[in-house]
Design a protein around this motif. Structure first.
Motif, PDB file in Angstrom:
ATOM      1  N   GLY A 220      -7.854  -0.428   4.325  1.00 10.62           N
ATOM      2  CA  GLY A 220      -6.839   0.198   5.172  1.00 10.62           C
ATOM      3  C   GLY A 220      -5.449   0.029   4.593  1.00 10.62           C
ATOM      4  N   LEU A 221      -5.176  -1.164   4.085  1.00  9.84           N
ATOM      5  CA  LEU A 221      -3.889  -1.420   3.443  1.00  9.84           C
ATOM      6  C   LEU A 221      -3.726  -0.548   2.201  1.00  9.84           C
ATOM      7  CD1 LEU A 221      -1.354  -3.354   3.377  1.00  9.84           C
ATOM      8  CD2 LEU A 221      -2.666  -4.720   1.731  1.00  9.84           C
ATOM      9  N   ALA A 222      -4.812  -0.366   1.453  1.00  9.74           N
ATOM     10  CA  ALA A 222      -4.756   0.488   0.262  1.00  9.74           C
ATOM     11  C   ALA A 222      -4.344   1.908   0.633  1.00  9.74           C
ATOM     12  CB  ALA A 222      -6.111   0.482  -0.444  1.00  9.74           C
ATOM     13  N   LEU A 223      -4.903   2.443   1.717  1.00 13.31           N
ATOM     14  CA  LEU A 223      -4.514   3.778   2.162  1.00 13.31           C
ATOM     15  C   LEU A 223      -3.071   3.804   2.666  1.00 13.31           C
ATOM     16  CD1 LEU A 223      -7.740   4.907   4.077  1.00 13.31           C
ATOM     17  CD2 LEU A 223      -6.930   5.720   1.858  1.00 13.31           C
ATOM     18  N   PHE A 224      -2.696   2.782   3.405  1.00 12.87           N
ATOM     19  CA  PHE A 224      -1.340   2.674   3.939  1.00 12.87           C
ATOM     20  C   PHE A 224      -0.321   2.671   2.805  1.00 12.87           C
ATOM     21  CE2 PHE A 224       2.093  -0.127   5.749  1.00 12.87           C
ATOM     22  CZ  PHE A 224       2.496   0.723   6.774  1.00 12.87           C
ATOM     23  N   TYR A 225      -0.545   1.816   1.831  1.00 10.73           N
ATOM     24  CA  TYR A 225       0.337   1.755   0.674  1.00 10.73           C
ATOM     25  C   TYR A 225       0.213   3.013  -0.193  1.00 10.73           C
ATOM     26  CZ  TYR A 225       1.546  -3.246   1.195  1.00 10.73           C
ATOM     27  OH  TYR A 225       2.051  -4.459   1.627  1.00 10.73           O
ATOM     28  N   GLY A 226      -1.020   3.485  -0.387  1.00  7.49           N
ATOM     29  CA  GLY A 226      -1.235   4.640  -1.254  1.00  7.49           C
ATOM     30  C   GLY A 226      -0.497   5.872  -0.766  1.00  7.49           C
ATOM     31  N   GLY A 227      -0.450   6.066   0.548  1.00  4.93           N
ATOM     32  CA  GLY A 227       0.279   7.211   1.082  1.00  4.93           C
ATOM     33  C   GLY A 227       1.776   7.079   0.960  1.00  4.93           C
TER      34      GLY A 227
ATOM     35  N   ASN B 187      -3.244   3.760  -8.769  1.00  4.78           N
ATOM     36  CA  ASN B 187      -2.869   2.405  -9.151  1.00  4.78           C
ATOM     37  C   ASN B 187      -2.628   1.546  -7.921  1.00  4.78           C
ATOM     38  OD1 ASN B 187      -0.228   0.511  -9.907  1.00  4.78           O
ATOM     39  ND2 ASN B 187      -1.839   0.510 -11.463  1.00  4.78           N
ATOM     40  N   MET B 188      -1.990   2.127  -6.906  1.00  7.33           N
ATOM     41  CA  MET B 188      -1.739   1.389  -5.669  1.00  7.33           C
ATOM     42  C   MET B 188      -3.049   1.021  -4.981  1.00  7.33           C
ATOM     43  SD  MET B 188       1.200   0.509  -4.297  1.00  7.33           S
ATOM     44  CE  MET B 188       0.539  -1.142  -4.228  1.00  7.33           C
ATOM     45  N   LEU B 189      -3.981   1.976  -4.934  1.00  6.89           N
ATOM     46  CA  LEU B 189      -5.289   1.691  -4.348  1.00  6.89           C
ATOM     47  C   LEU B 189      -6.020   0.604  -5.137  1.00  6.89           C
ATOM     48  CD1 LEU B 189      -6.565   5.333  -3.647  1.00  6.89           C
ATOM     49  CD2 LEU B 189      -5.461   3.797  -2.042  1.00  6.89           C
ATOM     50  N   MET B 190      -5.944   0.705  -6.453  1.00  5.83           N
ATOM     51  CA  MET B 190      -6.644  -0.258  -7.303  1.00  5.83           C
ATOM     52  C   MET B 190      -6.123  -1.676  -7.127  1.00  5.83           C
ATOM     53  SD  MET B 190      -9.154   0.654  -9.359  1.00  5.83           S
ATOM     54  CE  MET B 190      -9.023  -0.204 -10.932  1.00  5.83           C
ATOM     55  N   MET B 191      -4.820  -1.823  -6.929  1.00  4.73           N
ATOM     56  CA  MET B 191      -4.267  -3.168  -6.780  1.00  4.73           C
ATOM     57  C   MET B 191      -4.828  -3.866  -5.547  1.00  4.73           C
ATOM     58  SD  MET B 191      -0.322  -2.485  -7.969  1.00  4.73           S
ATOM     59  CE  MET B 191       0.221  -4.194  -7.980  1.00  4.73           C
ATOM     60  N   SER B 192      -5.113  -3.107  -4.490  1.00  2.00           N
ATOM     61  CA  SER B 192      -5.734  -3.700  -3.312  1.00  2.00           C
ATOM     62  C   SER B 192      -7.218  -3.964  -3.537  1.00  2.00           C
ATOM     63  CB  SER B 192      -5.562  -2.782  -2.096  1.00  2.00           C
ATOM     64  OG  SER B 192      -4.235  -2.816  -1.611  1.00  2.00           O
TER      65      SER B 192
ATOM     66  N   PHE C 249      -1.026  -3.460 -14.864  1.00  4.15           N
ATOM     67  CA  PHE C 249      -2.266  -3.767 -14.162  1.00  4.15           C
ATOM     68  C   PHE C 249      -2.931  -5.010 -14.741  1.00  4.15           C
ATOM     69  CE2 PHE C 249      -6.817  -2.949 -13.099  1.00  4.15           C
ATOM     70  CZ  PHE C 249      -6.671  -2.941 -11.713  1.00  4.15           C
ATOM     71  N   GLY C 250      -2.878  -5.177 -16.048  1.00  2.00           N
ATOM     72  CA  GLY C 250      -3.458  -6.367 -16.661  1.00  2.00           C
ATOM     73  C   GLY C 250      -2.799  -7.641 -16.185  1.00  2.00           C
ATOM     74  N   ALA C 251      -1.475  -7.604 -16.022  1.00  2.00           N
ATOM     75  CA  ALA C 251      -0.768  -8.779 -15.516  1.00  2.00           C
ATOM     76  C   ALA C 251      -1.122  -9.050 -14.060  1.00  2.00           C
ATOM     77  CB  ALA C 251       0.744  -8.579 -15.666  1.00  2.00           C
ATOM     78  N   TRP C 252      -1.333  -7.992 -13.287  1.00  2.59           N
ATOM     79  CA  TRP C 252      -1.739  -8.159 -11.886  1.00  2.59           C
ATOM     80  C   TRP C 252      -3.092  -8.864 -11.796  1.00  2.59           C
ATOM     81  CZ3 TRP C 252       0.323  -8.183  -7.257  1.00  2.59           C
ATOM     82  CH2 TRP C 252      -0.491  -8.027  -6.124  1.00  2.59           C
TER      83      TRP C 252
END
Length: 444
Positions: A37-44, A53-58, A137-140
């Motif tokens: 849910g957070l991934a969608l919230f942030y992704g939008g 990338n935003m979805l992937m980080m979650s 992304f690698g650093a994340w």
């Protein structure tokens, strides 16, 4: 005497209650759903070029924190204290000695550990919103497990672990995670904002959310999952869980209304983004206080958070830190509001004896809450800033200007969320769909 939250119940052999177990199984699934849910919230909320990338980080946080938690995190957070209230022991490394017959209170210990794991996952994922659009992304992938071990795990022990100094020695209250989840993630997000610096075009380009329906859907899933987050923290299927669930619903509602009121008065337009953000602000604030305040107190806590956070999100422009998706303005500020207001609205009927200022409890509880807020915020900020600086020196934490300008989806993941002419007409969807002249070598 200040009572500990149910989450700090000691590890003990007992009898499994099937009703409690069934409820906690459901609550665990609800809390895990909060991360998608957070991934969608942030992704939008980000621009089209960095949605994936935003979805992937979650989503990658789910995998990374799970491994860390099962190997060492649970033991260090909820094992018997070995450092004067600062850290748990090593007796359950790799979940040792925690079989299906092990019981914590009235639920299987493995279930309790999994429930707590879902908290750690979403907390790490929350930080990504503060540094959206500009992280390698690698650093994340390195940051998340290191942060979970050095920041989340110790703070969780302070608040909920056996002998933790905040709950046992200080006597502050936090029912479901205002300190280890909201304040720790918000303070950590602020630290990374300062390490990485602002996005290209900060305070010049609009950087509007690209998909508000996605934001609303994400907020709805977060609200749904929050019932498991808060009411599940009762660890029993009982009246307290019911009261906490209702408090959660009420605070989310008044948070939404408070934010819209400010928008209407200040800007002349109540927005969908404001509604989603206000609901989340109310839910953030009620997280620590849901088991301590009455229904009227919950309404007041949510309203206060909606109003205060709606102003706080603009502080980044005044103080020149680029909190991309308002993690500081909503989670840090909302967590502080909710944690402090326990000292004002706590009722003995909910806490079992401890009262806040309005019930005649004096300023003592409010003072203890303030000390806990300051300690957790300072620790999370300082350690995260150190982790960020070290990773930036060793690996390079920030994406290159070319990656940031082009978008992290294409340059890092070799994918795009939407077809904007990158894929040829009629081309099959997949890695081979990019024409050779348009392929971009991914860079982590």
């Amino acid at each position: 005497m200040t009572l500990a939250a149910p989450l700090s119940a000691p590890l003990a052999e007992g009898r499994i209650d099937t009703g409690d177990t069934a409820w906690l199984l459901a609550a665990t699934a609800l809390v895990l759903l909060m991360t998608p849910g957070l991934a969608l919230f942030y992704g939008g909320m980000v621009r089209t070029k960095s949605v994936l990338n935003m979805l992937m980080m979650s989503f990658v946080s789910i995998a990374l924190v799970t491994v860390v938690w099962l190997v060492a995190g649970y033991s260090l957070a909820f094992g018997d204290d070995i450092a004067g209230g600062l850290l748990g022991g090593l007796g359950h490394l790799g979940m040792a000695d925690l079989g299906p017959d092990s019981v914590r209170g009235s639920v299987p210990t493995l279930l309790f550990a999994t429930f707590q794991l879902t908290f750690a996952i979403v907390t790490a994922a929350l930080i990504s919103g503060a540094v959206a659009d500009r992280v390698r992304f690698g650093a994340w992938l390195v940051f998340v497990p290191v942060w979970a071990l050095l920041v989340y795990v110790p703070v969780a022990h302070w608040v909920w672990g056996p002998g933790g100094w905040i709950v046992e020695h200080l006597g502050a209250l936090d029912f479901a995670g205002g300190l280890p989840v909201e304040i720790a993630s918000g303070a950590s997000g602020l630290a990374l904002c300062l390490v990485l610096g602002p996005r290209l075009g900060f305070k010049k380009d609009a950087m509007r959310p690209h998909n508000l329906p996605m934001v609303m859907m994400g907020a709805g899933l977060l609200w749904f999952g929050w019932f498991g987050f808060n009411a599940g923290s009762a660890l029993h299927a009982d009246g307290l869980a019911a009261a906490v669930l209702l408090n959660t619903l009420a605070a989310g509602g008044t948070g939404l209304l408070g934010w819209l009121f400010v928008e209407q008065r200040r800007d002349g337009h109540p927005t969908t983004l404001g509604a989603a953000s206000g609901a989340v602000a109310g839910l953030v604030a009620i997280t620590p206080s849901c088991g301590s305040v009455s229904l009227l107190g919950a309404l007041a806590v949510g309203l206060a958070a909606g109003v205060v956070c709606s102003y706080a999100v603009s502080w980044k422009f005044r103080f020149d830190y680029d909190d991309s998706l308002d993690v500081v303005g909503v989670h840090l500020v909302g967590g502080v509001v909710g944690t402090l207001l326990i000292g004002v609205f706590a009722t003995s009927r909910m806490t079992g004896g401890v009262a806040g200022l309005l019930e005649g409890g004096g300023l003592g509880l409010l003072g203890r809450q303030a000390v806990a807020v300051a300690a957790v915020a300072a620790y999370a900020f300082t350690v995260t800033y150190g982790i960020g600086r070290l990773l930036d020196r060793l690996l390079g934490f920030r994406a290159s200007e070319e990656q940031e300008h082009t978008g992290l989806d294409l340059t890092v993941h070799a994918e795009t969320a939407y077809d904007h002419g990158v894929l040829g007409h009629g081309a099959p969807v997949g890695h081979s769909a990019l024409p050779s002249a348009q392929k971009v070598k991914p860079q982590a």
